[in-house]
Design an enzyme around this catalytic site. Structure first.
Site, PDB file in Angstrom:
ATOM      1  N   THR A   1       0.591  -1.008   0.249  1.00 30.45           N
ATOM      2  CA  THR A   1       0.275   0.304  -0.271  1.00 30.45           C
ATOM      3  C   THR A   1       0.744   0.862   0.080  1.00 30.45           C
ATOM      4  O   THR A   1       0.225   2.322   0.194  1.00 30.45           O
ATOM      5  CB  THR A   1      -1.349  -0.345   1.237  1.00 30.45           C
ATOM      6  OG1 THR A   1      -0.558   0.136   2.380  1.00 30.45           O
ATOM      7  CG2 THR A   1      -1.933  -0.654   0.856  1.00 30.45           C
TER       8      THR A   1
ATOM      9  N   SER B   1       3.186   4.805   0.582  1.00 28.83           N
ATOM     10  CA  SER B   1       4.032   5.715   1.856  1.00 28.83           C
ATOM     11  C   SER B   1       3.165   7.223   0.857  1.00 28.83           C
ATOM     12  O   SER B   1       2.536   7.241   0.252  1.00 28.83           O
ATOM     13  CB  SER B   1       5.210   5.457   1.522  1.00 28.83           C
ATOM     14  OG  SER B   1       5.942   6.110   0.498  1.00 28.83           O
TER      15      SER B   1
ATOM     16  N   ARG C   1       8.954   9.816   4.400  1.00 29.84           N
ATOM     17  CA  ARG C   1       7.854   9.453   3.756  1.00 29.84           C
ATOM     18  C   ARG C   1       7.133   8.371   4.880  1.00 29.84           C
ATOM     19  O   ARG C   1       8.121   7.059   5.365  1.00 29.84           O
ATOM     20  CB  ARG C   1       7.929   8.589   2.397  1.00 29.84           C
ATOM     21  CG  ARG C   1       8.092   9.534   1.333  1.00 29.84           C
ATOM     22  CD  ARG C   1       7.774   9.194   0.257  1.00 29.84           C
ATOM     23  NE  ARG C   1       6.630   8.760  -0.059  1.00 29.84           N
ATOM     24  CZ  ARG C   1       5.596   9.712  -0.928  1.00 29.84           C
ATOM     25  NH1 ARG C   1       5.518  10.940  -0.970  1.00 29.84           N
ATOM     26  NH2 ARG C   1       4.235   8.839  -0.828  1.00 29.84           N
TER      27      ARG C   1
ATOM     28  N   HIS D   1      37.489   4.429 -22.770  1.00 26.27           N
ATOM     29  CA  HIS D   1      38.367   5.897 -22.558  1.00 26.27           C
ATOM     30  C   HIS D   1      37.482   7.042 -23.266  1.00 26.27           C
ATOM     31  O   HIS D   1      37.610   6.079 -24.199  1.00 26.27           O
ATOM     32  CB  HIS D   1      39.740   5.785 -22.295  1.00 26.27           C
ATOM     33  CG  HIS D   1      40.509   7.190 -22.481  1.00 26.27           C
ATOM     34  ND1 HIS D   1      40.588   7.628 -21.309  1.00 26.27           N
ATOM     35  CD2 HIS D   1      41.230   8.187 -23.187  1.00 26.27           C
ATOM     36  CE1 HIS D   1      41.194   8.987 -21.102  1.00 26.27           C
ATOM     37  NE2 HIS D   1      41.713   8.712 -22.297  1.00 26.27           N
TER      38      HIS D   1
END
Length: 466
Positions: A147, A149, A271, A443
């Site tokens: 569910t 945050s 949160r 490189h």
């Protein structure tokens, strides 16, 4: 949601019933369906959850726009005669919303193609195998709680007017002239970075001694130096006391007595788990400060109920929830997946400069292996050709168990979030510095800095390091 998504019939038994359609929930559903299980997904709002609609995706879109603003402003340093004429927040929001819409449409199509039943509405757990949505009950042989945050506040700190959370900050149609950010964690420093790039004066307030306090202290200090150079203000080790607001703005007081005034106060104190009044406790699920307690196999200890994502204590990251969702689906299907090692999950903060890490901080490594059992090395990006071209500063820090594998990779600098992929392979595959030193890195790339850092840690540095 589109009407063509599969509609559930009351009483239909599902193999897997998922409560929540965010990263953890939809990953569970997709993998379970892929494994041939009959899956239902309950979602009160939009598939994709916080990450897609109110978190990772929209904030990173804002950060990319912020990067373009900085590029325009700084073009003359590279011989490009550009200038920043201003920020059109309606245009920025249109771009951001377009990114979200495209990903949302793709996710809906994916859910539909896997024949996953989507149940639209607010779900409550009413039995160990049953979820109720709008008076209708749906059962599952296995139930997965995902569910998610919500943006937390502090006790007594009311959100409203000029006091906002990241939810409101993502939909602002103007750039504040001045802003105070309460919280110097990931969300706080990302918004501070965006607003500064857009032209605002920003002040961060953090109660702990450092910005991004969960990171290795050397990264925190480097970010603080960079923010100071950018003109982003911050106050550390001082707690928020109170705020008032009026037509002229917000007025913030700290416990030390310091005061700050600004147009807005962004509350970015983390949160919280979205688990209140969903029936979890009533079914005997163990909770701690709203989080769902699980074992290493993400089982709650009640019936066939599992949990995934932000409601499980630990890192609140979309990719963690996604990985946990896949794990739970495979666990339910009897595949006996390997438990996820939390320290092996990469972490990225997308401010300018970026901060990226995986594995143990130096402090945590010393705690586990003793002060004499750990070696560290910092490789400065000043010696990296591509970093020089980009005009970024920063470093790669390696943490190694003495005479053993690399247990932590920590980086700060432009684009280092793209380098952490190799870092997580190094840490998770328990590579020794010699293993990585033997690999050829292209490189000129910033990725080459990882190779050079491991060469140095293996005792054969090609360039100076500190």
């Amino acid at each position: 949601m589109p009407k063509e998504l599969h509609v559930a019939e009351t009483g239909t038994p599902f193999d897997v019933l998922v409560l929540g359609g965010g990263s953890g929930g939809y990953a569970t559903a997709l993998r379970a369906a892929e494994l041939g299980l009959n899956v239902a997904l309950v979602e009160a709002h939009k598939l994709g959850g916080t990450c897609l609609h109110n978190g990772c995706i929209p904030t990173k879109a804002l950060l990319h726009a912020a990067e373009l603003a900085d590029n325009a402003r700084e073009g003359s340093a590279y011989g490009v005669l550009s200038q920043l004429q201003g920020i059109d927040m309606n245009g920025v929001n249109s771009y951001k919303d377009g990114v979200i819409a495209g990903l949302y449409k793709g996710l809906q199509g994916l859910i539909k193609s896997r024949k996953i039943t989507v149940i639209e509405g607010h779900g409550t757990l009413v039995a160990a195998d049953t979820v109720e949505v709008a008076g209708q009950r749906y059962t599952g042989k296995n139930v997965v709680l995902a569910t998610g945050s919500y943006a937390r506040s502090l006790p007594g700190l009311e959100i409203g007017g000029r006091v906002i959370t990241s939810d409101q900050a993502l939909t602002l149609d103007y750039v504040p002239k001045t802003a105070i950010v309460l919280g110097g964690g990931v969300i706080g420093v990302e918004f501070a970075s965006v607003w500064k790039s857009f032209g605002a004066d920003v002040q961060i307030i953090e109660a702990l001694p450092h910005l991004v306090p969960n990171e290795d202290e050397s990264l925190s200090k480097a970010l603080e130096r960079a923010f100071r150079k950018r003109g982003i203000g911050f106050t550390l080790g001082d707690r928020f006391s109170g705020v008032t607001q009026d037509d002229s703005g917000v007025h913030v007081t700290l416990e030390s007595g310091k005061t700050f005034d600004a147009d807005l106060l962004l509350v970015a104190v983390g949160r919280g788990p979205r688990t209140a009044d969903l029936g979890f406790e009533a079914q005997g699920i163990t909770m701690d400060r709203g989080f769902v307690i699980v074992d290493e196999r993400l089982h709650t200890g009640v019936g066939n109920i599992y949990a995934a994502g932000d409601i499980v204590p630990g890192l609140q990251l979309a990719h963690r929830g996604f990985a946990q969702g896949i794990f739970v689906a495979e666990q339910i299907a009897g595949l006996d997946p390997t438990p996820i090692v939390e320290s092996g999950i990469p972490r990225v903060t997308y401010c300018e400069p970026e901060v990226a890490s995986v594995g143990l901080t130096e402090a945590k490594a010393k705690e586990l292996h003793g002060a004499d059992g750990v070696e560290t090395l910092e490789y400065n990006l000043a010696g990296n050709g591509k970093s020089k071209i980009l005009g970024t500063t920063g470093f790669v820090k390696l943490v190694r168990q003495k005479d053993g594998p690399v247990v932590g990779v920590h980086m700060v600098g432009a684009r280092v979030g793209e380098l952490i992929g190799e870092g997580q392979l190094i840490v998770n595959w328990e590579a020794y510095p010699e293993d990585v030193a033997a690999l050829v890195h292209a490189h000129p790339t910033q990725n080459e800095a990882l190779g050079e850092a491991h060469l140095a840690l293996a005792g054969k540095p090609l360039h100076a390091h500190n």
